[in-house]
Design a protein around this motif. Structure first.
Motif, PDB file in Angstrom:
ATOM      1  N   TYR A 152     -37.389  24.683 -11.808  1.00  0.00           N
ATOM      2  CA  TYR A 152     -38.665  25.016 -10.876  1.00  0.00           C
ATOM      3  C   TYR A 152     -39.354  23.616 -11.324  1.00  0.00           C
ATOM      4  CZ  TYR A 152     -42.500  27.026  -8.702  1.00  0.00           C
ATOM      5  OH  TYR A 152     -43.628  27.358  -7.760  1.00  0.00           O
ATOM      6  N   ASN A 153     -39.712  23.094 -10.129  1.00  0.00           N
ATOM      7  CA  ASN A 153     -40.489  21.725 -10.194  1.00  0.00           C
ATOM      8  C   ASN A 153     -41.887  21.934 -10.055  1.00  0.00           C
ATOM      9  OD1 ASN A 153     -41.525  19.150  -8.780  1.00  0.00           O
ATOM     10  ND2 ASN A 153     -39.732  18.567  -9.695  1.00  0.00           N
TER      11      ASN A 153
ATOM     12  N   GLY B 279     -32.355  27.519  -5.812  1.00  0.00           N
ATOM     13  CA  GLY B 279     -32.089  26.215  -5.440  1.00  0.00           C
ATOM     14  C   GLY B 279     -30.732  26.090  -4.351  1.00  0.00           C
TER      15      GLY B 279
ATOM     16  N   CYS C 263     -37.356  25.170  -6.418  1.00  0.00           N
ATOM     17  CA  CYS C 263     -36.487  24.792  -7.372  1.00  0.00           C
ATOM     18  C   CYS C 263     -35.843  23.679  -6.814  1.00  0.00           C
ATOM     19  CB  CYS C 263     -35.600  25.970  -7.277  1.00  0.00           C
ATOM     20  SG  CYS C 263     -36.028  27.478  -7.932  1.00  0.00           S
ATOM     21  N   ASN C 264     -35.635  22.755  -7.548  1.00  0.00           N
ATOM     22  CA  ASN C 264     -34.965  21.577  -7.297  1.00  0.00           C
ATOM     23  C   ASN C 264     -33.961  21.008  -8.375  1.00  0.00           C
ATOM     24  OD1 ASN C 264     -38.332  20.123  -6.543  1.00  0.00           O
ATOM     25  ND2 ASN C 264     -36.922  21.208  -5.390  1.00  0.00           N
ATOM     26  N   TYR C 265     -33.122  20.034  -7.870  1.00  0.00           N
ATOM     27  CA  TYR C 265     -32.166  19.646  -8.603  1.00  0.00           C
ATOM     28  C   TYR C 265     -32.773  18.524  -9.632  1.00  0.00           C
ATOM     29  CZ  TYR C 265     -27.898  21.580  -6.553  1.00  0.00           C
ATOM     30  OH  TYR C 265     -26.809  22.381  -6.241  1.00  0.00           O
TER      31      TYR C 265
ATOM     32  N   CYS D  42     -33.643  29.484 -10.799  1.00  0.00           N
ATOM     33  CA  CYS D  42     -33.374  28.521  -9.685  1.00  0.00           C
ATOM     34  C   CYS D  42     -31.886  28.227  -9.404  1.00  0.00           C
ATOM     35  CB  CYS D  42     -33.952  27.284 -10.198  1.00  0.00           C
ATOM     36  SG  CYS D  42     -35.948  27.174  -9.964  1.00  0.00           S
TER      37      CYS D  42
ATOM     38  N   LEU E 128     -30.549  22.811 -12.161  1.00  0.00           N
ATOM     39  CA  LEU E 128     -31.583  23.165 -11.222  1.00  0.00           C
ATOM     40  C   LEU E 128     -32.746  24.098 -12.268  1.00  0.00           C
ATOM     41  CD1 LEU E 128     -29.201  24.811  -8.707  1.00  0.00           C
ATOM     42  CD2 LEU E 128     -31.279  23.434  -8.007  1.00  0.00           C
TER      43      LEU E 128
ATOM     44  N   VAL F 297     -36.461  32.467  -1.086  1.00  0.00           N
ATOM     45  CA  VAL F 297     -36.933  30.865  -1.389  1.00  0.00           C
ATOM     46  C   VAL F 297     -38.423  31.128  -1.722  1.00  0.00           C
ATOM     47  CG1 VAL F 297     -37.101  28.518  -1.221  1.00  0.00           C
ATOM     48  CG2 VAL F 297     -34.951  29.864  -0.631  1.00  0.00           C
TER      49      VAL F 297
END
Length: 354
Positions: free
Chosen positions: A188-189, A119, A195-197, A115, A186, A71
Motif C-alpha cells: 500500500y503506497n 494490486g 496498492c502499487n508495485y 495488496c 506489492l 480496489v
C-alpha cells in the motif's frame, strides 16, 4: 512507519475529504456499471449476431465494476483505519517492514499482504479495459469497412474467445513483475493511497530489472496506438461515405446503380454512431492513463512524485465510471433502456415493444 503526508491527505480535513471522494467514487462506479450491465444484458440485440458489441461492453463494465467493488473500498478501509487508530495495519508497507509472527512449527510467518490481491486486480482490470476498447474498435471497423461480411467475420465463438483471451493475457501481464522477477513486491503506497508495485532496493539502488515495469505503459500505448490507427481508417471511410451521400443529395453525383452515392460500403447510421462513441471512449481512456504512464516512467528512474501519484492513480480509477456517462450522452437506446429499467410499471409505447 507513519505514512507520508501528501497535499491531498495532509491533516484531518483533507484526509476526510479524500475518504469522502473515495466513497463517492465507489458508489458511482458500482451503480453506474450495474445499470450498464442490466441494460445491455436485458437488451435482445445482445443475443443476435449484430449484438456482439454488447458482449464487449459487458466485459468492459465487469472490469470497471471490479475496480469499484475491490480496489477502491480497500483504499477506503485503509484510510479510515489510519484516521481512527493512527497506527498503520500490521501488513502496511509490506512484509519487509511488518513484524513477523510465530507459527505452530516454530518458524516465523510474515503477515499476509492484501495488496498481493488488490494490486494485480487493479492492473489487470486496467489492461482488460484497454484491450476491450481495442476489440470494440475492431468490431466497429469491420461493420463499417465490410458491412456485408460482418456476420461471417464477427461470430459468437470468435467474440467469446477474444474476450476470454483478453482477460487471461491482461491478468498474466499484471503479474509479470512478480513472475519474471524476485525484486518486486506489492504494498500500500502512502502517496497514491493505492496498492502499487514497489522495487526492492539493493544497497539503496533500484534493481537492475526495474525496467520491467515499463511493460505496463508499453502494452497500453501499443493498444491505444493500434486503436487510434483503426479509428482513423474507419472515420476516413465514414467521411468518404458521408461526402458521397451529400453529393448525391445535391445532384452532383450519379447513383451509378449501386445506391448510397456509388459507395460500395454503406454502414448504417447506428454503426457510424457506435464508432464515434468508441472513439470517445478511446480518448477518455488515453487521457486518464497518460498520467500513470508518466508516473511509472519517473518511478523507474528513481522519482517519487508523491502528490502527482495521488492524482495520477485516482484519475485512472475515476475513468471506471465514465463509460456509463458516455453511453448516456451518446446512445439514445441506452437512455431508453435506463428509463425502462426504472419505470418497469409502465409498458413501452405501442410499436416500440420490440
Amino acid at each position: 512507519m507513519a505514512p507520508l503526508c501528501s497535499v491531498c491527505c495532509c491533516g484531518v480535513l483533507n484526509r476526510t475529504l479524500a475518504v469522502a471522494f473515495m466513497v463517492s467514487l465507489t458508489f458511482a462506479i458500482v451503480v453506474g456499471n450495474v445499470v450498464t450491465l442490466t441494460v445491455f444484458v436485458q437488451t435482445r440485440q445482445s443475443r443476435t449476431p449484430q449484438g456482439y458489441l454488447k458482449s464487449l461492453t459487458v466485459s468492459l463494465a465487469i472490469a470497471d465494476m471490479m475496480v469499484g467493488v475491490l480496489v477502491v473500498p480497500f483504499s477506503v478501509y485503509t484510510e479510515i483505519s489510519l484516521m481512527v487508530t493512527s497506527t498503520p495495519p500490521i501488513w502496511y508497507q509490506g512484509s519487509s517492514t511488518s513484524p513477523a509472527t510465530s507459527s505452530s512449527s516454530g518458524g516465523l510467518l510474515s503477515p499476509w499482504q492484501p495488496c498481493m490481491l488488490i494490486g494485480p486486480v487493479f492492473a489487470g482490470c486496467t489492461f482488460v479495459s484497454i484491450s476491450t476498447i481495442f476489440l470494440m474498435t475492431l468490431e466497429r471497423s469491420v461493420a463499417i469497412l465490410w458491412p456485408l461480411q460482418k456476420d461471417a467475420l464477427v461470430t459468437r465463438r470468435r467474440t467469446l474467445f477474444l474476450i476470454l483471451f483478453s482477460w487471461a493475457a491482461s491478468f498474466l501481464l499484471a503479474l509479470a513483475p512478480l513472475i519474471f522477477s524476485s525484486n518486486f513486491t506489492l504494498e500500500y503506497n502512502e502517496c497514491s493511497r493505492m496498492c502499487n508495485y514497489t522495487p526492492l532496493l539493493l544497497g539503496g539502488q533500484l534493481p537492475p530489472d526495474a525496467n520491467i515495469l515499463l511493460l505496463f505503459p508499453v502494452f497500453d500505448f501499443t493498444l491505444l496506438g493500434g486503436t487510434l490507427a483503426v479509428n482513423i481508417v474507419s472515420f476516413t471511410s465514414i467521411r468518404r461515405y458521408s461526402r458521397k451521400r451529400k453529393l448525391l443529395s445535391e445532384g452532383s453525383l450519379s447513383d451509378g446503380g449501386g445506391g448510397g452515392g456509388g459507395c460500395p460500403h454503406r454502414p448504417s447510421f447506428s454503426d457510424i454512431k457506435a464508432a464515434k462513441t468508441i472513439g470517445i471512449l478511446t480518448f477518455a481512456f488515453t487521457a486518464s492513463f497518460t498520467p500513470i504512464a508518466v508516473f511509472v516512467l519517473g518511478n523507474v528512474v528513481g522519482n517519487t512524485w508523491c502528490n502527482f501519484s495521488f492524482f495520477a492513480f485516482w484519475i485512472l480509477t475515476g475513468n471506471s465510471c465514465c463509460n456509463v456517462i458516455i453511453y448516456s450522452v451518446r446512445d439514445h437506446r441506452f437512455r431508453k433502456g435506463v428509463t425502462l429499467l426504472f419505470q418497469r410499471d409502465q409498458s413501452p409505447p405501442h410499436g416500440e415493444k420490440s
